[in-house]
Design an enzyme around this catalytic site. Structure first.
Site, PDB file in Angstrom:
ATOM      1  CG  PHE A 118      17.791  24.189   8.532  1.00 18.50           C
ATOM      2  CD1 PHE A 118      18.741  24.008   7.539  1.00 18.50           C
ATOM      3  CD2 PHE A 118      16.453  24.158   8.186  1.00 18.50           C
ATOM      4  CE1 PHE A 118      18.364  23.791   6.218  1.00 18.50           C
ATOM      5  CE2 PHE A 118      16.066  23.936   6.877  1.00 18.50           C
ATOM      6  CZ  PHE A 118      17.016  23.751   5.887  1.00 18.50           C
ATOM      7  CE1 TYR A 138      27.764  18.040  12.492  1.00 18.12           C
ATOM      8  CE2 TYR A 138      28.336  19.709  10.864  1.00 18.12           C
ATOM      9  CZ  TYR A 138      27.385  18.957  11.530  1.00 18.12           C
ATOM     10  OH  TYR A 138      26.043  19.129  11.234  1.00 18.12           O
ATOM     11  CB  SER A 188      15.534  18.006  19.200  1.00 15.18           C
ATOM     12  OG  SER A 188      16.128  19.281  19.093  1.00 15.18           O
ATOM     13  CG  ASP A 206      23.435   5.512  21.982  1.00 20.47           C
ATOM     14  OD1 ASP A 206      23.620   5.896  20.810  1.00 20.47           O
ATOM     15  OD2 ASP A 206      24.332   5.511  22.847  1.00 20.47           O
ATOM     16  CB  SER A 244      26.376  19.138   7.515  1.00 23.66           C
ATOM     17  OG  SER A 244      26.818  20.480   7.612  1.00 23.66           O
ATOM     18  CG  ASP A 269      16.066  12.097  20.401  1.00 22.25           C
ATOM     19  OD1 ASP A 269      16.858  12.307  21.343  1.00 22.25           O
ATOM     20  OD2 ASP A 269      16.000  12.840  19.413  1.00 22.25           O
ATOM     21  CB  CYS A 294      17.181  13.770  12.067  1.00 20.45           C
ATOM     22  SG  CYS A 294      16.307  14.101  10.547  1.00 20.45           S
ATOM     23  CB  THR A 339      17.667  23.076  15.043  1.00 21.26           C
ATOM     24  OG1 THR A 339      19.099  23.015  15.075  1.00 21.26           O
ATOM     25  CG2 THR A 339      17.172  22.880  13.629  1.00 21.26           C
TER      26      THR A 339
HETATM   27  N1  LIG Z   1      20.736  22.813  12.480  1.00 21.46           N
HETATM   28  C1  LIG Z   1      21.519  22.968  11.435  1.00 21.46           C
HETATM   29  O1  LIG Z   1      21.743  24.082  10.962  1.00 21.46           O
HETATM   30  C2  LIG Z   1      22.165  21.756  10.783  1.00 21.46           C
HETATM   31  C3  LIG Z   1      22.958  21.992   9.656  1.00 21.46           C
HETATM   32  C4  LIG Z   1      23.542  20.920   9.018  1.00 21.46           C
HETATM   33  C5  LIG Z   1      23.343  19.639   9.477  1.00 21.46           C
HETATM   34  N2  LIG Z   1      22.579  19.429  10.581  1.00 21.46           N
HETATM   35  C6  LIG Z   1      22.406  18.037  11.012  1.00 21.46           C
HETATM   36  O2  LIG Z   1      21.025  17.755  11.157  1.00 21.46           O
HETATM   37  C7  LIG Z   1      20.842  16.781  12.172  1.00 21.46           C
HETATM   38  C8  LIG Z   1      19.826  17.309  13.180  1.00 21.46           C
HETATM   39  O3  LIG Z   1      20.349  18.492  13.756  1.00 21.46           O
HETATM   40  P1  LIG Z   1      19.468  19.485  14.633  1.00 21.46           P
HETATM   41  O4  LIG Z   1      19.938  20.829  14.333  1.00 21.46           O
HETATM   42  O5  LIG Z   1      18.045  19.130  14.490  1.00 21.46           O
HETATM   43  O6  LIG Z   1      20.031  19.088  16.094  1.00 21.46           O
HETATM   44  P2  LIG Z   1      19.314  18.919  17.492  1.00 21.46           P
HETATM   45  O7  LIG Z   1      20.427  18.927  18.486  1.00 21.46           O
HETATM   46  O8  LIG Z   1      18.167  19.858  17.629  1.00 21.46           O
HETATM   47  O9  LIG Z   1      18.702  17.441  17.404  1.00 21.46           O
HETATM   48  C9  LIG Z   1      19.505  16.303  17.397  1.00 21.46           C
HETATM   49  C10 LIG Z   1      18.754  15.195  18.113  1.00 21.46           C
HETATM   50  O10 LIG Z   1      19.554  13.996  18.036  1.00 21.46           O
HETATM   51  C11 LIG Z   1      19.472  13.343  19.286  1.00 21.46           C
HETATM   52  N3  LIG Z   1      20.652  12.477  19.448  1.00 21.46           N
HETATM   53  C12 LIG Z   1      21.950  12.851  19.572  1.00 21.46           C
HETATM   54  N4  LIG Z   1      22.739  11.775  19.728  1.00 21.46           N
HETATM   55  C13 LIG Z   1      21.910  10.688  19.701  1.00 21.46           C
HETATM   56  C14 LIG Z   1      22.114   9.296  19.816  1.00 21.46           C
HETATM   57  N5  LIG Z   1      23.339   8.769  19.993  1.00 21.46           N
HETATM   58  N6  LIG Z   1      21.055   8.464  19.729  1.00 21.46           N
HETATM   59  C15 LIG Z   1      19.786   8.973  19.554  1.00 21.46           C
HETATM   60  N7  LIG Z   1      19.542  10.285  19.462  1.00 21.46           N
HETATM   61  C16 LIG Z   1      20.585  11.136  19.524  1.00 21.46           C
HETATM   62  C17 LIG Z   1      19.407  14.466  20.320  1.00 21.46           C
HETATM   63  O11 LIG Z   1      18.866  13.995  21.546  1.00 21.46           O
HETATM   64  C18 LIG Z   1      18.514  15.466  19.611  1.00 21.46           C
HETATM   65  O12 LIG Z   1      17.136  15.258  19.935  1.00 21.46           O
HETATM   66  C19 LIG Z   1      22.230  16.517  12.767  1.00 21.46           C
HETATM   67  O13 LIG Z   1      22.752  15.347  12.158  1.00 21.46           O
HETATM   68  C20 LIG Z   1      23.017  17.733  12.363  1.00 21.46           C
HETATM   69  O14 LIG Z   1      24.382  17.445  12.260  1.00 21.46           O
HETATM   70  C21 LIG Z   1      21.990  20.460  11.243  1.00 21.46           C
END
Ligand SMILES: NC(=O)c1ccc[n+]([C@@H]2O[C@H](COP(=O)([O-])OP(=O)(O)OC[C@H]3O[C@@H](n4cnc5c(N)ncnc54)[C@H](O)[C@@H]3O)[C@@H](O)[C@H]2O)c1
Length: 253
Positions: A194, A161, A15, A59, A148, A36, A86, A196
């Site tokens: 971002f 967080y 994702s 996990d 982040s 994932d 990620c 997402t």
């Molecule tokens: N989207 C943003 O704006 C943003 C901003 C800053 C940081 N981030 C960080 O970027 C990373 C990705 O975020 P995203 O927006 O793509 O989120 P998302 O929710 O789209 O994707 C996260 C993925 O991690 C997987 N996941 C969660 N826990 C898990 C585990 N224990 N084991 C395996 N897989 C697991 C989920 O199934 C999911 O597919 C995260 O660490 C998030 O904190 C995102």
């Protein structure tokens, strides 16, 4: 590291930002294993790149899950040369809210996934990488972690967080020092806002307001813009021990 020779494991690769890393890396000629919990979301990427992308249900906080996923990567593609972290979770809870103090269990859960999970994959992947033949730059592997901007400007409700992402930033330098002798570089990306699934669930008005927060360009980041920085960090031999904000200049109030 030459992207065409790269074999990467990408946690959270089903994702969002992780999914974009999978696409950018696969399009650059790398082989990729998605680690994932979400096999349904991963299916589309597997169908798009059947020869170069595989999936391991995993996990990242679990020792044997991650070891088995790394075994699968070695069996399918022969080695592991990059680990892109990620996978992550976000919660919004105040230290003292209307319902009372922040539950300790949810605080711990966020640290477990975001910090311990990231460390778990990084430590186990580094063991595999250390056995690789070094490339022309003496390099055996690359580790990328995702923090982040909340690590630096955490907002209300982000104590758990922000602590977890601060932990990721803080372990970048010591991990790079630990692994330098094995020819492994370690870098972190600290994304801003971002588009997402993490943000797509917000009401449109809230998303629009967030989109106006960056300095320039005034919009949410595209996941592929994250993926292209991840690919650059893997390919650039002189970038090490760095945490880079990727945020179009946003500073969260
Ligand atoms: N989207 C943003 O704006 C943003 C901003 C800053 C940081 N981030 C960080 O970027 C990373 C990705 O975020 P995203 O927006 O793509 O989120 P998302 O929710 O789209 O994707 C996260 C993925 O991690 C997987 N996941 C969660 N826990 C898990 C585990 N224990 N084991 C395996 N897989 C697991 C989920 O199934 C999911 O597919 C995260 O660490 C998030 O904190 C995102």
């Amino acid at each position: 590291m030459d992207l065409q020779q790269t074999v990467a494991v990408v946690s959270g690769g089903a994702s969002g930002l992780g999914g974009a890393c999978v696409q950018v890396l696969a399009e650059a000629g790398a082989k990729v294993v998605i680690l994932d919990l979400d096999s349904e979301r991963a299916a589309a990427l597997l169908a798009e790149y059947p020869d170069s992308v595989a999936f391991a249900r995993c996990d990242i906080t679990n020792d044997s899950d991650v070891s088995e996923a790394l075994d699968l990567c070695e069996q399918r593609f022969g080695k592991v040369t990059a680990a892109v972290n990620c996978a992550g979770i976000a919660i919004a809870e105040k230290t003292l809210g209307r319902e009372g103090p922040h539950p300790l269990a949810s605080f711990r859960k966020v640290q477990d996934v975001n910090v311990a999970g990231t460390f778990n994959l990084s430590r186990l992947a580094s063991e595999r990488m250390a056995k690789n033949e070094p490339d022309d730059n003496g390099e055996r592997g690359v580790i990328l972690m995702t923090a982040s901007v909340a690590a630096f400007d955490g907002q209300k409700g982000q104590a758990a967080y922000a602590a977890s992402k601060g932990g990721v930033v803080a372990m970048t330098l010591p991990m790079a020092r630990d692994l330098a002798g094995s020819g492994i570089r370690v870098n972190t990306i600290a994304p801003g806002l971002f588009l997402t699934p993490m943000l797509e669930s917000l009401p449109p008005a809230a998303r629009e307001a967030l989109g106006r927060a960056p300095l320039h360009p005034q919009r949410l980041g595209k996941p592929k813009e994250f993926g292209s920085l991840a690919a650059f960090l893997i390919s650039h031999p002189y970038l090490n021990a760095e945490a880079i904000r990727l945020d179009a200049g946003v500073r969260l109030p």
